[in-house]
Scaffold this motif. Structure first.
Motif, short mmCIF file in Angstrom:
data_model
loop_
_atom_site.label_atom_id
_atom_site.label_comp_id
_atom_site.label_asym_id
_atom_site.label_seq_id
_atom_site.Cartn_x
_atom_site.Cartn_y
_atom_site.Cartn_z
N LEU A 1 2.77 2.86 -9.81
CA LEU A 1 3.28 3.50 -8.34
C LEU A 1 2.69 5.02 -8.24
N LEU A 2 3.05 5.78 -9.26
CA LEU A 2 2.72 7.29 -9.27
C LEU A 2 1.35 7.46 -9.11
N ASP A 3 0.52 6.75 -9.71
CA ASP A 3 -0.89 6.70 -9.53
C ASP A 3 -1.62 6.36 -8.28
N GLN A 4 -0.67 5.41 -7.58
CA GLN A 4 -1.20 4.97 -6.32
C GLN A 4 -1.00 6.09 -5.32
N LEU A 5 0.14 6.78 -5.45
CA LEU A 5 0.40 8.01 -4.63
C LEU A 5 -0.52 9.13 -4.77
N SER A 6 -0.71 9.49 -6.15
CA SER A 6 -1.86 10.40 -6.60
C SER A 6 -3.40 10.18 -6.00
N THR A 7 -3.76 8.92 -5.97
CA THR A 7 -4.87 8.51 -5.47
C THR A 7 -5.09 8.48 -4.03
N ALA A 8 -4.04 8.55 -3.20
CA ALA A 8 -3.88 8.49 -1.72
C ALA A 8 -4.30 10.21 -1.52
N LEU A 9 -3.79 11.13 -2.45
CA LEU A 9 -4.25 12.43 -1.98
C LEU A 9 -5.76 12.74 -1.98
N HIS A 10 -6.38 12.12 -2.82
CA HIS A 10 -7.87 12.19 -3.00
C HIS A 10 -8.85 11.29 -1.96
N LEU A 11 -8.14 10.18 -1.29
CA LEU A 11 -9.27 9.29 -0.59
C LEU A 11 -9.34 10.23 0.74
N GLU A 12 -10.79 9.82 1.13
CA GLU A 12 -11.25 10.48 2.40
C GLU A 12 -11.51 9.37 3.39
N PHE B 1 1.16 -0.41 -2.35
CA PHE B 1 2.17 0.30 -2.72
C PHE B 1 3.66 -0.06 -2.54
N ALA B 2 3.67 -0.68 -1.00
CA ALA B 2 4.77 -1.29 -0.64
C ALA B 2 5.19 -2.59 -1.63
N LEU B 3 4.02 -3.35 -1.80
CA LEU B 3 4.47 -4.70 -2.45
C LEU B 3 4.95 -4.36 -3.79
N ALA B 4 4.09 -3.31 -4.29
CA ALA B 4 4.63 -2.95 -5.96
C ALA B 4 6.11 -2.36 -5.90
N LEU B 5 6.45 -1.92 -4.91
CA LEU B 5 7.81 -1.11 -4.99
C LEU B 5 8.81 -2.33 -4.58
N ASN B 6 8.36 -3.33 -3.74
CA ASN B 6 9.51 -4.33 -3.49
C ASN B 6 9.55 -5.08 -4.87
N GLU B 7 8.67 -5.27 -5.47
CA GLU B 7 8.72 -6.12 -6.96
C GLU B 7 9.50 -5.18 -7.90
N SER B 8 9.69 -3.90 -7.70
CA SER B 8 10.33 -3.30 -8.87
C SER B 8 11.88 -3.10 -8.37
N ASP B 9 12.06 -3.99 -7.25
CA ASP B 9 13.71 -3.89 -7.00
C ASP B 9 14.64 -4.59 -7.75
N GLU C 1 13.34 7.90 -5.00
CA GLU C 1 12.45 8.94 -4.93
C GLU C 1 11.04 8.24 -4.42
N LEU C 2 10.56 7.01 -5.17
CA LEU C 2 9.58 6.74 -4.81
C LEU C 2 9.32 5.94 -3.34
N GLN C 3 10.44 5.40 -3.06
CA GLN C 3 10.76 4.93 -1.64
C GLN C 3 10.41 6.06 -0.64
N PHE C 4 11.05 7.42 -1.01
CA PHE C 4 10.98 8.20 0.04
C PHE C 4 9.46 8.93 0.15
N SER D 1 5.37 0.08 -14.42
CA SER D 1 5.33 -0.12 -13.11
C SER D 1 5.67 1.05 -12.30
N PHE D 2 6.46 1.81 -12.71
CA PHE D 2 6.81 3.35 -11.79
C PHE D 2 5.42 4.06 -12.18
N LEU D 3 4.92 3.96 -13.24
CA LEU D 3 3.63 4.93 -13.45
C LEU D 3 2.44 4.50 -12.48
#
Length: 879
Positions: free
Chosen positions: A180-191, A203-211, A226-229, A176-178
């Motif tokens: 979330l990391l892939d979603q953050l990395s993908t955002a860096l390359h979207l135009e 990302f927000a939905l997946a983060l809430n599920e990981s609580d 750290e992922l929440q930040f 689950s954490f990986l």
């Protein structure tokens, strides 16, 4: 009515006077042309100064204005793509400075407000746009640094997560954490901002599920925080990336606006430049008027100079025409034209004097040319005869005196060049020849009378030969001359004669080889019958009987005959030879009888063998052949009487790589005439021989040399004229050594089990001997003498266990063809072949897989060969 004729007023003048008058007029006209040209250039210079003072400043300012305006538009892309804040500030300051420079230039041009009224407003708009672009670029740089910091934290978090990959419970929470990391990395390359927003919601939905995982695994709380930040804080990565895209869009708009303003600036500046161009055109028209007036003056003076030049050209033309006519006559005379007359002879000036002098020279040249032509024809004839032939050539007059010769004449006849001269008598030339060459020989070998031949050479064609030292043969071909003398061609026939002799000798050697092979075949058949009958006789006698010793001696003699047959085959170079380990001393001792027979009774043979029990890897038959060749050569050098010594020694040799090689040296020494030093280096050349023509082929030593080199050895020659020759053969010593052991007993013959054998042999004595030997070996034998009888017997009998056939059956079907037919009809029937022929004469022996028992064979070798072929196969079981 008389016709009036115009008379040239310059006809009586000298050529020098007329030329000086023409060039004086031309020089005066040139001075006038220079004065007019000077005045015109001065007026042009004045107009040009006015042009420079009025038009050039406007041109320079307009060019500077256009350049600075274009530079303003070029700076904007650099500002947008700047990656350093300090460099961005420098570009901003530079841009403001350039705008101020453009405004300053605009203020210095009074006419600019009328020509380009919107220039100042456009410059102000450009300054505002670039200032905003600079601010956006600065903001973009700061935002890029924030995103890089978030990206760095994202990388650290990924590394920490992978460190817990081996934990037992990591497979529950780590995927689950990986994600979330892939979603953050993908955002860096979207135009696209909308895709970033959708990805942020996922990302927000997946983060809430990981609580819920934090309560089960408290150790991952730090990762979740750290992922929440990174994904949901005020400075989250999704928001930073959207702002970055917005800034990029705004910068692109400002760059487009900058280009539009730049184009309007260029349009305004172009209007001003067009007005300046109109002023320049007007000023240029004024200068054109000034230049045109100068051209008119120069043209008038140029016409005057042209008239003066035409007058000079007419004078020079009239002189050069006459001079050219005289020169043409001279050139044609040099080219061979004898008919054309000399012009301008009647002139009173220098050209007339030259023409009259040439006329006298022409008459003399014609007379000399006739004599020269005759001499050239004679010289051309001699050069063709003497220079275009390779043979020697000489011409003698009717008194037998030398008239002419070419260089090849002295070379071929070995005459001293310094003693040859025209008029030399032929008798004197005979004294310069060698003693052998003074006698002439007809083509049929008859000696000729010298005086008679010299007399006949003046009457009809003659051909004869003279022999020179060293074996050279020169052919003389003489033909009579019309004046009573004769001309002779000399051709060196040495090479042709040598090749003919070598060909005859090679043919003799080939015939000898064929004869030797045929004799060996017949002898092998005789020896086969002798071996068989003697062995059968010996078996019938008691061990102590005197007759048994006689039979043993006869078998030993037959064995020596077999060895002699092998040596004959080796001598004829028809036996298939292969290298093997050989004891040199034993080989020399074994062939001593053959050497004694070959060199004659009056030559003493001495042995000094010191290499006992050491081996070399050579073909024994080839080594025997080489030693026999050397012995025969030594016998010829000693003319059948002297001492021939064979010596073997050890010798160590240092190789190039520093290692030491052990060699066995075989020396053959004679007390013959020796070899001259200049010929020693040629003794191994093919076809080279010091013997008389017909006494040797020149191939013996070259064959020895090739054999030694192929055996990885070396051969050396020492010789002294009058004292003898020594030839050393150096062969590498093998590491193994022969040990003296007791002689092995002869293998006992293998007996059969009553099998029925078929013997096919055309020689009836051999057939009877072979049948008797096989019968004593407990075999049933059927004997036939042809292939047809063998096939008929096989077809009528079904108990034949083996066919033993000779290869040479003396008919159209040989043993190999018979074996092929038997194999096709009875493929399981074993075949054993025998032959007394050398292997090279056996038909198709290379392409046929056969079992061959060479003749002569003993009862023991015959029993071994038959027993091997009759061994039961794995499918059979012995009785």
């Amino acid at each position: 009515m008389s016709r009036l004729r115009w008379r040239n007023p310059f006809h009586g003048m000298r050529a020098r006077t007329r030329l000086m008058l023409a060039f004086t007029i031309l020089a005066g006209s040139s001075i006038m042309l220079a004065l007019v040209g000077w005045t015109g250039l001065s007026d042009t210079d004045t107009a040009l100064n006015e042009f420079e003072q009025q038009a050039l400043p406007d041109i320079l300012r307009s060019l500077a204005l256009a350049e600075r305006t274009a530079n303003l538009a070029a700076v904007a892309p650099y500002v947008a793509n700047t990656s350093s804040p300090s460099l961005l500030n420098e570009l901003n300051l530079s841009l403001k400075e350039r705008i101020d420079n453009v405004l300053a230039i605009a203020r210095d041009i009074p006419e600019l407000d009328n020509a380009a009224p919107g220039l100042s407003a456009l410059l102000s708009q450009l300054e505002i746009t670039i200032t905003e672009l600079t601010g956006l670029t600065h903001e973009h740089l700061l935002l890029r640094e924030d995103i890089r910091q978030l990206e760095y934290r994202l990388g650290l978090l990924r590394e920490k997560l992978y460190q817990h990959e081996q934990n037992t419970d990591a497979h529950v929470w780590l995927p689950s954490f990986l994600i979330l990391l892939d979603q953050l990395s993908t955002a860096l390359h979207l135009e696209d901002s909308r895709q970033i927003t959708q990805l942020q919601q996922q990302f927000a939905l997946a983060l809430n599920e990981s609580d819920s995982l934090i309560h089960r695994y408290p150790q991952i709380a730090a990762f979740h925080h750290e992922l929440q930040f990174l994904g949901t804080s005020d400075l989250n990565l999704f928001e930073q990336r959207r702002q970055q895209l917005q800034l990029q869009q705004r910068r692109a708009f400002l760059l487009t606006s900058t280009r539009a303003v730049s184009e309007q600036l260029s349009t305004e500046v172009k209007q001003f430049v067009d007005q300046v161009q109109q002023r320049i055109t007007h000023q240029g028209q004024r200068m054109g008027v000034v230049v045109k007036s100068g051209k008119t003056g120069i043209l008038m003076i140029a016409l005057l100079c042209f008239a003066a030049a035409v007058g000079g050209i007419l004078v020079v033309r009239e002189l050069t025409r006459s001079l050219g006519e005289v020169t043409s006559v001279m050139s044609r005379l040099a080219a061979g034209d004898r008919e054309r007359q000399t012009p301008a002879v009647e002139r009173l000036d220098e050209i007339g004097e030259l023409a009259r002098a040439f006329e006298v020279f022409r008459e003399n040249a014609l007379a000399i040319d006739q004599m020269s032509q005759h001499l050239k024809e004679q010289s051309r004839l001699l050069e063709t005869i003497f220079d275009n032939i390779n043979d020697g050539l000489s011409v003698f007059d009717s008194q037998n005196r030398l008239v002419a010769w070419n260089p090849q004449y002295a070379d071929i006849l070995e005459l001293p060049v310094d003693k040859l001269h025209s008029g030399l008598p032929i008798e004197t030339i005979y004294t310069l020849l060698s003693q052998e060459a003074q006698e002439g020989w007809a083509l049929d070998g008859m000696m000729l009378d010298r005086d008679e031949v010299n007399q006949l050479r003046k009457q009809r064609a003659q051909r004869f030969e003279r022999h020179f030292p060293g074996g050279r043969v020169v052919e003389f071909r003489s033909n009579p001359m019309p004046d009573g003398g004769f001309v002779t061609l000399y051709s060196d026939l040495t090479e042709r004669k040598t090749i003919e002799a070598q060909l005859r000798q090679s043919q003799k050697m080939e015939v000898l080889g064929q004869l030797t092979g045929g004799v060996a075949h017949d002898f092998n058949n005789l020896l086969t019958a002798i071996f068989g009958n003697l062995q059968l006789l010996e078996e019938q006698l008691s061990p102590d009987a005197r007759e048994r010793r006689f039979a043993g001696r006869a078998l030993a003699a037959a064995e020596r005959g077999r060895l002699l047959t092998q040596r004959l085959l080796a001598f004829s170079r028809k036996q298939h030879l292969q290298p093997e380990e050989v004891e040199v001393d034993g080989l020399i001792e074994g062939m001593l009888d053959l050497i004694e027979y070959s060199v004659g009774d009056q030559i003493e043979i001495r042995l000094d063998l010191q290499a006992a029990h050491w081996l070399v890897s050579v073909d024994p038959s080839q080594l025997e052949n080489a030693l026999l060749n050397l012995a025969i050569n030594s016998s010829a050098a000693m003319q059948g009487k002297g001492v021939l010594t064979f010596t073997t020694r050890f010798r160590a040799q240092q190789l190039l790589n520093g290692e030491q090689q052990d060699l066995i040296c075989i020396s053959v020494t004679d007390t013959g005439c020796g070899i001259p030093a200049p010929l020693i280096r040629r003794v191994f050349e093919p076809f080279f021989t010091t013997k008389e023509i017909g006494e040797g082929s020149g191939l013996g030593l070259s064959m020895v040399y090739g054999f030694v080199k192929q055996s990885n050895g070396d051969i050396q020659v020492w010789s002294e004229v009058g004292r003898g020759t020594r030839i050393d053969i150096l062969l590498p010593r093998q590491l193994t050594r022969v040990t003296e052991t007791a002689p092995l007993p002869q293998p006992l013959p293998l007996l059969g089990r009553g099998q029925h054998l078929l013997v096919v042999e055309d020689d009836r004595q051999v057939a009877e001997s072979t049948t008797a030997m096989l019968t004593t070996l407990n075999y049933q034998i059927s004997t036939v003498h042809s292939a047809a009888d063998a096939l008929a017997l096989l077809a009528a009998t079904d108990d034949i266990a083996l066919v033993f056939t000779d290869i040479n059956l003396g008919s159209s079907i040989d043993g190999l063809q018979l074996g092929k037919q038997i194999h096709d009809r009875w493929p399981e029937l074993p075949l054993l072949y025998t032959s007394g022929l050398p292997q090279y004469q056996q038909p198709d022996h290379h392409s046929t897989d056969i079992t061959l028992l060479p003749k002569p064979y003993t009862r023991e070798t015959l029993s071994q060969a038959v027993a091997i072929l009759l061994q039961p196969t794995p499918k059979e079981s012995p009785e």
